[in-house]
Design a protein around this motif. Structure first.
Motif, PDB file in Angstrom:
ATOM      1  N   LYS A 225      -3.369   6.537 -10.084  1.00 42.01           N
ATOM      2  CA  LYS A 225      -2.418   7.098  -9.443  1.00 42.01           C
ATOM      3  C   LYS A 225      -1.514   6.657  -9.419  1.00 42.01           C
ATOM      4  O   LYS A 225      -1.537   5.148  -8.899  1.00 42.01           O
ATOM      5  CB  LYS A 225      -3.176   7.641  -7.773  1.00 42.01           C
ATOM      6  CG  LYS A 225      -4.037   9.047  -7.971  1.00 42.01           C
ATOM      7  CD  LYS A 225      -4.532   9.512  -6.612  1.00 42.01           C
ATOM      8  CE  LYS A 225      -6.121  10.380  -6.941  1.00 42.01           C
ATOM      9  NZ  LYS A 225      -6.203  10.472  -5.359  1.00 42.01           N
ATOM     10  N   ASP A 226      -0.250   6.474  -8.521  1.00 37.32           N
ATOM     11  CA  ASP A 226       0.584   5.627  -8.233  1.00 37.32           C
ATOM     12  C   ASP A 226       0.950   4.989  -7.414  1.00 37.32           C
ATOM     13  O   ASP A 226       1.456   4.381  -6.841  1.00 37.32           O
ATOM     14  CB  ASP A 226       2.277   6.061  -8.698  1.00 37.32           C
ATOM     15  CG  ASP A 226       2.629   6.730 -10.043  1.00 37.32           C
ATOM     16  OD1 ASP A 226       2.155   5.751 -11.108  1.00 37.32           O
ATOM     17  OD2 ASP A 226       3.466   7.571 -10.242  1.00 37.32           O
ATOM     18  N   VAL A 227      -0.252   5.481  -5.738  1.00 40.48           N
ATOM     19  CA  VAL A 227      -0.950   4.495  -4.866  1.00 40.48           C
ATOM     20  C   VAL A 227      -2.153   4.215  -4.969  1.00 40.48           C
ATOM     21  O   VAL A 227      -3.051   5.741  -5.235  1.00 40.48           O
ATOM     22  CB  VAL A 227      -0.064   6.138  -3.988  1.00 40.48           C
ATOM     23  CG1 VAL A 227      -0.076   4.778  -2.468  1.00 40.48           C
ATOM     24  CG2 VAL A 227       1.536   6.387  -3.459  1.00 40.48           C
ATOM     25  N   VAL A 228      -2.770   3.454  -4.663  1.00 41.83           N
ATOM     26  CA  VAL A 228      -3.215   2.967  -3.639  1.00 41.83           C
ATOM     27  C   VAL A 228      -3.656   2.218  -2.603  1.00 41.83           C
ATOM     28  O   VAL A 228      -2.876   1.422  -2.408  1.00 41.83           O
ATOM     29  CB  VAL A 228      -4.462   1.948  -4.954  1.00 41.83           C
ATOM     30  CG1 VAL A 228      -5.505   1.469  -4.671  1.00 41.83           C
ATOM     31  CG2 VAL A 228      -4.123   2.145  -7.076  1.00 41.83           C
ATOM     32  N   ALA A 229      -4.834   2.510  -1.960  1.00 38.69           N
ATOM     33  CA  ALA A 229      -4.410   1.303  -0.479  1.00 38.69           C
ATOM     34  C   ALA A 229      -6.582   1.144  -0.565  1.00 38.69           C
ATOM     35  O   ALA A 229      -7.347   1.637  -0.879  1.00 38.69           O
ATOM     36  CB  ALA A 229      -4.943   3.017   0.251  1.00 38.69           C
ATOM     37  N   VAL A 230      -5.895  -0.131   0.018  1.00 38.66           N
ATOM     38  CA  VAL A 230      -6.925  -0.401   0.600  1.00 38.66           C
ATOM     39  C   VAL A 230      -7.041  -1.051   2.228  1.00 38.66           C
ATOM     40  O   VAL A 230      -6.271  -1.246   3.035  1.00 38.66           O
ATOM     41  CB  VAL A 230      -6.703  -2.650   0.009  1.00 38.66           C
ATOM     42  CG1 VAL A 230      -7.286  -3.145   0.653  1.00 38.66           C
ATOM     43  CG2 VAL A 230      -6.122  -2.684  -1.259  1.00 38.66           C
ATOM     44  N   PHE A 231      -7.784   0.068   2.397  1.00 38.99           N
ATOM     45  CA  PHE A 231      -8.208  -0.523   3.884  1.00 38.99           C
ATOM     46  C   PHE A 231      -8.736  -1.288   4.590  1.00 38.99           C
ATOM     47  O   PHE A 231     -10.590  -1.926   4.095  1.00 38.99           O
ATOM     48  CB  PHE A 231      -9.050   0.538   4.431  1.00 38.99           C
ATOM     49  CG  PHE A 231      -8.327   2.492   3.431  1.00 38.99           C
ATOM     50  CD1 PHE A 231      -7.710   3.012   5.359  1.00 38.99           C
ATOM     51  CD2 PHE A 231      -8.170   2.969   2.745  1.00 38.99           C
ATOM     52  CE1 PHE A 231      -7.340   4.291   5.191  1.00 38.99           C
ATOM     53  CE2 PHE A 231      -8.053   4.074   2.573  1.00 38.99           C
ATOM     54  CZ  PHE A 231      -6.834   4.500   3.498  1.00 38.99           C
ATOM     55  N   ASP A 232      -8.977  -1.399   5.582  1.00 34.70           N
ATOM     56  CA  ASP A 232      -9.348  -2.977   6.702  1.00 34.70           C
ATOM     57  C   ASP A 232      -9.799  -3.199   7.566  1.00 34.70           C
ATOM     58  O   ASP A 232      -9.376  -2.957   9.212  1.00 34.70           O
ATOM     59  CB  ASP A 232      -8.238  -4.237   6.328  1.00 34.70           C
ATOM     60  CG  ASP A 232      -8.938  -5.611   6.175  1.00 34.70           C
ATOM     61  OD1 ASP A 232     -10.442  -5.508   7.800  1.00 34.70           O
ATOM     62  OD2 ASP A 232      -8.751  -6.790   5.983  1.00 34.70           O
ATOM     63  N   HIS A 233     -11.007  -2.516   8.094  1.00 39.95           N
ATOM     64  CA  HIS A 233     -11.515  -2.080   8.990  1.00 39.95           C
ATOM     65  C   HIS A 233     -11.491  -2.682  10.308  1.00 39.95           C
ATOM     66  O   HIS A 233     -11.390  -2.719  11.368  1.00 39.95           O
ATOM     67  CB  HIS A 233     -12.691  -0.807   8.974  1.00 39.95           C
ATOM     68  CG  HIS A 233     -12.800  -0.131   7.768  1.00 39.95           C
ATOM     69  ND1 HIS A 233     -12.246   0.839   7.227  1.00 39.95           N
ATOM     70  CD2 HIS A 233     -13.538  -0.652   6.551  1.00 39.95           C
ATOM     71  CE1 HIS A 233     -12.476   1.093   6.534  1.00 39.95           C
ATOM     72  NE2 HIS A 233     -13.592   0.652   6.228  1.00 39.95           N
ATOM     73  N   ALA A 234     -11.924  -3.822   9.887  1.00 39.56           N
ATOM     74  CA  ALA A 234     -11.992  -4.551  10.766  1.00 39.56           C
ATOM     75  C   ALA A 234     -10.825  -5.451  11.286  1.00 39.56           C
ATOM     76  O   ALA A 234     -10.218  -5.650  13.022  1.00 39.56           O
ATOM     77  CB  ALA A 234     -12.673  -6.186  10.852  1.00 39.56           C
ATOM     78  N   LYS A 235      -9.587  -5.286  10.932  1.00 42.20           N
ATOM     79  CA  LYS A 235      -8.308  -5.440  11.015  1.00 42.20           C
ATOM     80  C   LYS A 235      -6.961  -4.770  11.627  1.00 42.20           C
ATOM     81  O   LYS A 235      -6.571  -4.962  12.065  1.00 42.20           O
ATOM     82  CB  LYS A 235      -7.885  -6.652   9.533  1.00 42.20           C
ATOM     83  CG  LYS A 235      -7.864  -8.091  10.129  1.00 42.20           C
ATOM     84  CD  LYS A 235      -6.633  -8.557   9.120  1.00 42.20           C
ATOM     85  CE  LYS A 235      -7.669 -10.300   9.402  1.00 42.20           C
ATOM     86  NZ  LYS A 235      -6.849 -11.711   8.152  1.00 42.20           N
TER      87      LYS A 235
END
Length: 305
Positions: A225-235
């Motif tokens: 897809k044209d959008v990818v997300a990197v989730f950082d739970h701690a921050k």
């Protein structure tokens, strides 16, 4: 106090600075105080900071910043080859060459410069080494832009000024700074096919879940897809990676054993970085004489719970 009549409204700024080795760098700052630093060595983004001075890109404490070594971190540009998929040095030569500031770049009609701090760089085959290993005439125009909202955009235009066609691959090898690799997940790659570099580029299919990390990973996800997300739970923050003209996504973390073997990376640093690249790798881009390719990467940061 400023003299009366002088506006105290801040404007975007673009400054030329030098590092400890004398390498020229461009410092972009938006009116709110966010900043981006780009080295002319490799056209590499080295730093991307929020308006509160928080660094969003990882750079190894052991990185060798002395040319001709590419710096371990930031956003090195892999061109015209990714990895060892070809006859050139790993990741191609663009990240090891001196780029020039372009005073009069070709027009970019879709670009809105309002409140943006930006710089235009250009790479041309200027030495015999380059033309000997890759005998093609090209111009690589790169615009690096920092918007008022803190978003970082890289727009690449590669033009064939040769009399014969050529192919190339490209990746923005983006090292994100993260709290801990065990606290991170990546969304937007579910159910995609990928080439696994740990299994001799064998093709697999990703499961339907978000990507989490428990061991070394080195993959090229195809036609994402044209959008990818990197989730950082701690921050409690999320990186959004939006891309155009870049169908593939590289995901890389060396993990413990390989990190210890890397001379320019600390043994424990793998825990605090993750590479997620917008790229065009599986199907190289072909340019006929006079043709131009455009690729765009936009990185943004959003708070998350």
């Amino acid at each position: 106090m400023e003299p009366s009549g002088v506006s105290d409204e801040k404007r975007p700024t673009v400054d030329l600075v030098k590092d400890k080795n004398g390498t020229a760098q461009i410092l972009l700052q938006n009116p709110k105080g966010a900043s981006v630093k780009i080295s002319l060595h490799g056209g590499q983004v080295l730093s991307w900071k929020t308006d509160k001075g928080v660094e969003l890109l990882f750079t190894s404490a052991k990185a060798n910043s002395k040319p001709p070594h590419p710096v371990r971190g930031g956003i090195p540009i892999c061109f015209p080859q990714f990895g060892t998929r070809g006859s050139l040095e790993q990741h191609g030569f663009a990240r090891n060459k001196l780029w020039l500031v372009e005073e009069n770049p070709p027009a970019l009609p879709s670009f809105d410069s309002t409140d943006n701090a930006y710089v235009d760089l250009v790479l041309k085959p200027s030495d015999e080494d380059t033309t000997r290993i890759w005998p093609h005439s090209f111009e690589f125009h790169l615009r690096v832009s920092l918007a008022l909202d803190g978003n970082l955009t890289l727009i690449s235009r590669v033009r064939n000024i040769n009399s014969k066609p050529f192919n190339f691959s490209i990746a923005y090898h983006t090292y994100f700074s993260i709290s801990d690799i065990s606290e991170v997940r990546v969304e937007g790659l579910e159910t995609l096919d990928y080439l696994d570099n740990l299994f001799d580029k064998e093709r697999f299919t990703e499961q339907g879940d978000a990507l989490t990390f428990e061991s070394e990973i080195d993959r090229v996800y195809l036609n994402s897809k044209d959008v990818v997300a990197v989730f950082d739970h701690a921050k409690k923050r999320t990186f959004l990676i939006k891309k155009e003209g870049l169908p593939d996504v590289v995901v890389w973390n060396p993990w413990e054993k390989k990190a210890k073997a890397l001379m320019d990376m600390g043994d424990e640093e793998y825990k605090h970085m993750l590479c997620v690249d917008g790229a065009a790798i599986e199907k190289p881009i072909t340019l006929k004489p006079g043709e131009e390719w455009t690729g765009k990467l936009n990185l943004s940061l959003v708070p998350s719970s």
